[in-house]
Scaffold this motif. Sequence first.
Motif, mmCIF file in Angstrom:
data_model
loop_
_atom_site.group_PDB
_atom_site.id
_atom_site.type_symbol
_atom_site.label_atom_id
_atom_site.label_comp_id
_atom_site.label_asym_id
_atom_site.label_seq_id
_atom_site.Cartn_x
_atom_site.Cartn_y
_atom_site.Cartn_z
ATOM 1 N N THR A 49 1.959 4.210 -4.763
ATOM 2 C CA THR A 49 2.486 2.961 -4.222
ATOM 3 C C THR A 49 1.550 1.810 -4.570
ATOM 4 O O THR A 49 0.331 1.964 -4.498
ATOM 5 N N VAL A 54 0.778 3.670 3.215
ATOM 6 C CA VAL A 54 2.014 4.360 3.579
ATOM 7 C C VAL A 54 2.698 3.558 4.693
ATOM 8 O O VAL A 54 2.027 2.799 5.403
ATOM 9 N N CYS A 56 5.871 5.029 1.963
ATOM 10 C CA CYS A 56 6.430 4.682 0.656
ATOM 11 C C CYS A 56 7.678 5.529 0.447
ATOM 12 O O CYS A 56 7.656 6.740 0.705
ATOM 13 N N LYS A 58 10.515 6.828 -2.276
ATOM 14 C CA LYS A 58 10.880 7.014 -3.671
ATOM 15 C C LYS A 58 12.373 7.327 -3.740
ATOM 16 O O LYS A 58 12.859 8.225 -3.052
ATOM 17 N N THR A 63 10.414 2.750 -6.568
ATOM 18 C CA THR A 63 9.405 2.829 -5.519
ATOM 19 C C THR A 63 9.602 1.659 -4.567
ATOM 20 O O THR A 63 9.612 0.506 -4.984
ATOM 21 N N TRP A 65 8.023 0.059 -1.111
ATOM 22 C CA TRP A 65 6.882 0.126 -0.202
ATOM 23 C C TRP A 65 7.054 -0.906 0.917
ATOM 24 O O TRP A 65 7.881 -1.806 0.800
ATOM 25 N N ASP A 66 6.306 -0.729 1.983
ATOM 26 C CA ASP A 66 6.350 -1.528 3.200
ATOM 27 C C ASP A 66 7.544 -1.096 4.053
ATOM 28 O O ASP A 66 8.674 -0.978 3.576
#
Length: 226
Positions: A49, A54, A56, A58, A63, A65-66
Amino acid sequence: MTYTLITANRNYSSWSLRPWVLMTALDTPFKDVIIYFEEDNYERFREFTPNGQVPCLKDNDLTIWDSLAIMEYLAERHEGCWPEEAKARMWARCAAAEMHGGFAPLRNICPMNIGVRARLHKIEKPLQRNLDRISELFAQGLESFGGPWLAGDTFTIVDAFYAPVAFRVRSFDLGIGPIGREWVDQIIAHPAMQHWEAQALAETEREIHHEEEIAAVATVIEDFRV
């Protein structure tokens, strides 16, 4: 559609809990990957990430994130993530965003540690303001939209965002009023939260920084972890 959700310790990781409990509560299939906290996880987490944190998500070659971005990504693809009714949805978005960006005293003074019960040495004004605001928010949502969840009769993103608060309230016996405590008891009893808690209590991993955070502000009364 193949999701992989990467999270950290069940006992400590409040940000991880949010998308995990939403996806579990809404029966959204995903591969569950846990990478435990160590002294410095940044470079290790950067392998999957870009922000080195974390959770994350997929989705094949994508990807995300957040935690808030993950929730919004899921909401675009799955029904039931946000309330259907427009006013409830607006309120839920505001309340979730407020949790995402605010309540620093609560986060810093009362770190999530699911397995312990602790007595704070003192409650200063910044923390009390946070508790008063959470009490106000919970009462507003439950009274405005009929409950039993914060924005109506179904579990949605806003409940998932405040799920770590429920564990904090219980661990530190925080005062958020009877209406708020009723919601806390209800969400902790949710099967998804019960599953997460069981895994947290079974963890043998201890992260010294998180343990020191509690020791600095409170006296641990009970510890239910293995």
